[in-house]
Design a protein around this motif. Structure first.
Motif, mmCIF file in Angstrom:
data_model
loop_
_atom_site.group_PDB
_atom_site.id
_atom_site.type_symbol
_atom_site.label_atom_id
_atom_site.label_comp_id
_atom_site.label_asym_id
_atom_site.label_seq_id
_atom_site.Cartn_x
_atom_site.Cartn_y
_atom_site.Cartn_z
ATOM 1 N N THR A 296 0.975 -0.978 0.043
ATOM 2 C CA THR A 296 0.519 0.259 -0.289
ATOM 3 C C THR A 296 0.592 0.953 0.179
ATOM 4 O OG1 THR A 296 -1.146 -1.701 1.003
ATOM 5 C CG2 THR A 296 -2.085 1.355 0.950
ATOM 6 N N PHE A 297 2.191 1.006 0.181
ATOM 7 C CA PHE A 297 2.819 2.035 0.735
ATOM 8 C C PHE A 297 4.164 3.020 -1.027
ATOM 9 C CE2 PHE A 297 7.477 2.754 1.315
ATOM 10 C CZ PHE A 297 7.382 4.553 1.948
ATOM 11 N N VAL A 298 4.134 1.427 -1.437
ATOM 12 C CA VAL A 298 5.029 1.630 -2.849
ATOM 13 C C VAL A 298 4.029 2.082 -3.634
ATOM 14 C CG1 VAL A 298 6.204 0.179 -4.551
ATOM 15 C CG2 VAL A 298 6.852 -0.468 -2.331
ATOM 16 N N ILE A 299 2.503 1.464 -4.217
ATOM 17 C CA ILE A 299 2.048 1.984 -4.917
ATOM 18 C C ILE A 299 1.798 3.781 -5.082
ATOM 19 C CG2 ILE A 299 0.387 1.437 -6.153
ATOM 20 C CD1 ILE A 299 0.352 -1.525 -5.022
ATOM 21 N N PRO A 300 1.683 4.172 -4.276
ATOM 22 C CA PRO A 300 0.905 5.242 -4.746
ATOM 23 C C PRO A 300 2.400 6.262 -4.867
ATOM 24 C CG PRO A 300 -0.289 4.461 -2.359
ATOM 25 C CD PRO A 300 0.565 3.555 -3.044
ATOM 26 N N ILE A 301 3.626 6.197 -4.328
ATOM 27 C CA ILE A 301 4.947 6.766 -4.341
ATOM 28 C C ILE A 301 5.297 6.347 -6.103
ATOM 29 C CG2 ILE A 301 7.161 6.716 -3.863
ATOM 30 C CD1 ILE A 301 7.044 5.843 -0.859
ATOM 31 N N TYR A 302 5.098 4.786 -6.314
ATOM 32 C CA TYR A 302 5.490 4.468 -7.789
ATOM 33 C C TYR A 302 4.791 5.322 -8.653
ATOM 34 C CZ TYR A 302 4.959 2.571 -12.633
ATOM 35 O OH TYR A 302 6.111 1.778 -13.488
ATOM 36 N N THR A 303 3.409 5.778 -8.629
ATOM 37 C CA THR A 303 2.437 6.456 -9.361
ATOM 38 C C THR A 303 2.405 7.643 -9.227
ATOM 39 O OG1 THR A 303 0.434 6.381 -7.830
ATOM 40 C CG2 THR A 303 0.616 4.535 -9.642
ATOM 41 N N SER A 305 5.484 9.932 -7.681
ATOM 42 C CA SER A 305 6.684 10.331 -8.654
ATOM 43 C C SER A 305 7.880 9.638 -10.226
ATOM 44 C CB SER A 305 7.705 9.723 -7.060
ATOM 45 O OG SER A 305 7.508 7.573 -6.868
ATOM 46 N N ILE A 306 7.035 8.864 -10.133
ATOM 47 C CA ILE A 306 7.557 8.142 -11.683
ATOM 48 C C ILE A 306 5.799 8.523 -12.659
ATOM 49 C CG2 ILE A 306 8.358 6.288 -13.178
ATOM 50 C CD1 ILE A 306 9.803 6.892 -11.030
ATOM 51 N N LEU A 307 4.865 8.031 -12.601
ATOM 52 C CA LEU A 307 3.808 8.410 -13.630
ATOM 53 C C LEU A 307 3.006 9.908 -13.419
ATOM 54 C CD1 LEU A 307 1.726 5.178 -13.392
ATOM 55 C CD2 LEU A 307 4.318 5.889 -14.675
ATOM 56 N N GLY A 308 3.277 10.543 -12.742
ATOM 57 C CA GLY A 308 3.103 12.195 -12.724
ATOM 58 C C GLY A 308 1.281 12.623 -11.680
ATOM 59 N N TRP A 309 0.671 11.181 -10.925
ATOM 60 C CA TRP A 309 -0.345 10.964 -10.659
ATOM 61 C C TRP A 309 -0.686 12.309 -10.227
ATOM 62 C CZ3 TRP A 309 -2.481 5.268 -10.834
ATOM 63 C CH2 TRP A 309 -2.010 4.218 -12.202
ATOM 64 N N THR A 310 -1.581 12.363 -10.025
ATOM 65 C CA THR A 310 -2.622 13.179 -8.083
ATOM 66 C C THR A 310 -2.632 12.381 -6.756
ATOM 67 O OG1 THR A 310 -5.375 12.816 -8.942
ATOM 68 C CG2 THR A 310 -3.539 14.436 -9.805
ATOM 69 N N ALA A 314 -4.203 8.427 -7.290
ATOM 70 C CA ALA A 314 -2.980 7.106 -6.787
ATOM 71 C C ALA A 314 -4.090 6.334 -5.514
ATOM 72 C CB ALA A 314 -1.573 7.743 -5.715
ATOM 73 N N GLY A 315 -4.458 7.179 -5.466
ATOM 74 C CA GLY A 315 -5.229 6.512 -4.205
ATOM 75 C C GLY A 315 -6.511 5.762 -5.147
ATOM 76 N N LEU A 316 -6.841 6.261 -5.829
ATOM 77 C CA LEU A 316 -8.475 5.031 -6.363
ATOM 78 C C LEU A 316 -7.452 3.938 -7.306
ATOM 79 C CD1 LEU A 316 -9.895 8.613 -7.848
ATOM 80 C CD2 LEU A 316 -10.601 6.806 -5.968
ATOM 81 N N LEU A 317 -6.294 3.431 -7.356
ATOM 82 C CA LEU A 317 -6.091 3.090 -8.069
ATOM 83 C C LEU A 317 -5.961 1.855 -7.174
ATOM 84 C CD1 LEU A 317 -4.307 2.007 -10.820
ATOM 85 C CD2 LEU A 317 -2.676 2.196 -9.219
ATOM 86 N N LEU A 318 -6.383 1.800 -5.956
ATOM 87 C CA LEU A 318 -6.205 0.508 -4.582
ATOM 88 C C LEU A 318 -7.348 -0.475 -4.893
ATOM 89 C CD1 LEU A 318 -3.163 1.469 -2.371
ATOM 90 C CD2 LEU A 318 -3.461 -0.116 -3.782
ATOM 91 N N ILE A 319 -8.371 0.578 -4.843
ATOM 92 C CA ILE A 319 -9.876 0.087 -4.604
ATOM 93 C C ILE A 319 -10.351 -1.328 -5.105
ATOM 94 C CG2 ILE A 319 -12.194 1.257 -5.237
ATOM 95 C CD1 ILE A 319 -11.736 4.268 -4.978
ATOM 96 N N PRO A 320 -9.708 -1.340 -6.982
ATOM 97 C CA PRO A 320 -10.339 -2.709 -7.099
ATOM 98 C C PRO A 320 -9.646 -4.112 -6.330
ATOM 99 C CG PRO A 320 -9.488 -0.882 -9.154
ATOM 100 C CD PRO A 320 -8.974 -0.585 -7.861
#
Length: 528
Positions: A296-303, A305-310, A314-320
C-alpha cells in the motif's frame, strides 16, 4: 473451566443485536485504520499552513504510530480493569475529541501532541473491536466473524489515500480529522446501548498494577517504532539517536519479557503464546502486515513520483484490490466453516501475493497505465482475502474467554509492527538501490557511445532552436539525459522491491504447509 466457557457463551449475540454490534465494531476499526493512511496525502498542506519542515511534519505520522503500538498490547488488561464496554466507549470518545483538537491545531507540535492522544484512543479501537466481534459469534462461526472484521481492516488502508486526497483537494486538511466526529458520536451511542462486558475477576489495586511492565513495554515498542520510522532519513546506525534508541528497545524487550513472566499481575499475559495456533498466527500476521502496508506504501509513491499522478488518482488505483478482498471475505469465511484447514488457504494467499509481486515487477515502466495494473491488483486483493481471515481464525480459534482479547492484542500489535518493518525496509531499499542503479547506468553516457552522442546532438539542436547558446544547449542536453537515467534507475528500484517482496512470500509457503495437521481448524468443542 465450565464457568469460563459459560461466561464466553453468554456474550454470543443473535439477530438484530449481533448486526448492530458488528456494525459498531467495524465502524470503529475503520475509523482507526483509515486514520493511519488518510494523513499521508495531506502532509504537504499541513506543512504549508503550519509553517513546518518536512522532518517536523513526519512526526504527525510517527506520534500516532508510536501511541498505537504502545497501547495495543495493553488493551486486554485495560478492558479487565475498567470493563470492556466502558473502555471501548471511552476510547472512542478520546479518539473523536482528539480528532476535533487535531483539526483545530495552530502549530505543528500541537498537532503532533493531539495525534499521540488520538493514537492512544485508536489503538484500543482496533483490537477491542476484533475481540467484541469474535465473542459475539459462536465458535463454529468464528471464520465468518473474522471475515466481517477483516473487510474493515483490509479496506481501511486503501480508503485512506483517496478519501484524504478528495477532502484536501476540495476542502482543507482539517476535514480529514473532522470527518471522524459524526462517526465517533454514533459509535459511542451504539457501544453504550448494545456492547456487553464479560464478567472479569476483581480489579487490581493501584499498588498491584504492573507499572514496571508498562514502562518496559513503552521503552521497547516506542523506541522500536521511532527507529523504524526515522531510521532511513537519519542514516540508520550512523546517527547517535538511532543507536541509543535501538539499545533502549533491546533492553526494554528483555526487561519486559522478564517482568511479565515473574510478576503476579502482568500487564500482558505472555503465557497465552503457549498456544501453538496463536504464536504461529502471530508470526504470519507480522508477514501479512509487512505485505499489506508495504504494498500500500509502494504503489502510491511509484504512481506519483514516476507516473506523475495526483494523490487522489493514486489512492483510487487500489480500490479494485479492496473490492476483490471484500468479495473474497465471506466466501473464505464459509470455506473455514466447512472445515477446510486454514493452512491451505494461507498458502494460497502467499502464492497469490507472490504472483502479484512478480507481475508488477514485469510490467513496471516509466509510463505504465492504470489498465495494466488492474489485474495484478485484483490478484493482490485475492491474496489478501486468502491471508487475512484464515490467519486471524488460525490465531484465535482455539482460545477461550479472556484469552481471546489477549490473543487479539498480540495479532494487532504484530500486524502494526509488520507494517512498520515493511515500510522501513522498503524505504531503505528504495534509497540504497536507487544509488546503485544510478552508478550502474552512468557509464552508458559515454563520449565513445555513438547512440549517446546522437541523442546529445539531437537534444542540443532542439535547445539551440529554442534560443539557447551552444554551451547552454549542451548543458541542458546533459541534464535531460541525467533525468532519464534517474527515472530509469528509480523504475529498476521499484522492480527490485516487488521482486524481493514476491520472494519473501514464496519462502513462507513451505513453512505454512508444514504446520501440524488440523492447525487452523475451528475448535467447536466449546459450542453448546
Amino acid at each position: 473451566m465450565a464457568e469460563a466457557i459459560e461466561a464466553q457463551d453468554s456474550l454470543v449475540e443473535y439477530g438484530f443485536r449481533r448486526v448492530i454490534i458488528t456494525i459498531t465494531a467495524i465502524l470503529c476499526a475503520l475509523l482507526e485504520i483509515v486514520d493511519t493512511t488518510i494523513v499521508n496525502v495531506a502532509l504537504n498542506d499541513m506543512r504549508g499552513s503550519l509553517g513546518a519542515t518536512l522532518t517536523d511534519v513526519a512526526w504527525v505520522i510517527t506520534a500516532y504510530a508510536i501511541a498505537n503500538v504502545i497501547i495495543i498490547p495493553m488493551t486486554s488488561w485495560l478492558s479487565k480493569q475498567f470493563g470492556r464496554r466502558n473502555y471501548f466507549a471511552v476510547s472512542i470518545v478520546i479518539f473523536t475529541f482528539s480528532s476535533f483538537l487535531c483539526g483545530n491545531a495552530t502549530n505543528i507540535w500541537e498537532l503532533v501532541a493531539f495525534r499521540f492522544v488520538q493514537g492512544l484512543g485508536g489503538g484500543a479501537l482496533l483490537v477491542t473491536a476484533q475481540t467484541i466481534i469474535t465473542e459475539s459469534y459462536p465458535a463454529a462461526k468464528r471464520g465468518m466473524a473474522q471475515a466481517i472484521y477483516g473487510m474493515g481492516v483490509i479496506v481501511g488502508p486503501t480508503l485512506g489515500p483517496p478519501l484524504g486526497g478528495y477532502l484536501v483537494d476540495n476542502y482543507s486538511w482539517p476535514y480529514i480529522f473532522y470527518i471522524n466526529i459524526p462517526i465517533g458520536i454514533i459509535a459511542t451511542i451504539l457501544t453504550i446501548m448494545y456492547v456487553r462486558s464479560p464478567k472479569y475477576g476483581e480489579k487490581l489495586r493501584a499498588n498491584q498494577v504492573d507499572w514496571w511492565g508498562i514502562v518496559f513495554l513503552t521503552a521497547f515498542i516506542g523506541s522500536l517504532q521511532f527507529v523504524l520510522e526515522h531510521g532511513q532519513q537519519d542514516d540508520w546506525f550512523e546517527d547517535h539517536m538511532i543507536v541509543t534508541l535501538s539499545v533502549v528497545s533491546v533492553f526494554g524487550l528483555v526487561a519486559f519479557i522478564w517482568r511479565e513472566l515473574v510478576y503476579k499481575y502482568p500487564i500482558v499475559n505472555l503465557r497465552v503464546l503457549r498456544n501453538t495456533n496463536l504464536w504461529t498466527g502471530t508470526i504470519m500476521t507480522f508477514i501479512l502486515g509487512f505485505g499489506l502496508y508495504g504494498s500500500t506504501f509502494v504503489i502510491p509513491i511509484y504512481t506519483q513520483s514516476i507516473l506523475g499522478w495526483t494523490a487522489t488518482d493514486a489512492g483510487l488505483l487500489l480500490i479494485p484490490s479492496s473490492i476483490t478482498t471484500g468479495l473474497m471475505m465471506p466466501i473464505i469465511g464459509k470455506l473455514l466453516e466447512r472445515g477446510i484447514p486454514a493452512k491451505y488457504l494461507v498458502a494460497g494467499g502467499f502464492i497469490g501475493f507472490f504472483l502479484y509481486s512478480l507481475w508488477m515487477h514485469n510490467l513496471l515502466t516509466p509510463d505504465t497505465s492504470s489498465e495494466a495494473m488492474f489485474w495484478p491488483l485484483v490478484v493482490r486483493g485475492m491474496g489478501l482475502g486468502l491471508l487475512f481471515v484464515p490467519i486471524t481464525t488460525l490465531a484465535l480459534s482455539t482460545l477461550k474467554g479472556a484469552e481471546i482479547g489477549e490473543g487479539a492484542a498480540f495479532t494487532g500489535m504484530m500486524r502494526q509492527l509488520g507494517g512498520s518493518f515493511g515500510i522501513a525496509i522498503i524505504t531503505t531499499m528504495i534509497s540504497r538501490l536507487n544509488q546503485q542503479h544510478r552508478v550502474d547506468l552512468i557509464p552508458n553516457i559515454s563520449a565513445v557511445n555513438t547512440q549517446t552522442q546522437e541523442q546529445l546532438k539531437g537534444l542540443q539542436q532542439m535547445f539551440i532552436g529554442k534560443g539557447f547558446s551552444f554551451n547552454e544547449a549542451l548543458d541542458r542536453a546533459y541534464q535531460v539525459l541525467e533525468g532519464k537515467i534517474m527515472l530509469q534507475g528509480t523504475v529498476l528500484t521499484y522492480m527490485d522491491v516487488f521482486l524481493y517482496l514476491g520472494i519473501l512470500f514464496l519462502i513462507c509457503v513451505p513453512f505454512v504447509l508444514m504446520l501440524k495437521k488440523g492447525a487452523g481448524k475451528v475448535d467447536t468443542s466449546s459450542v453448546h
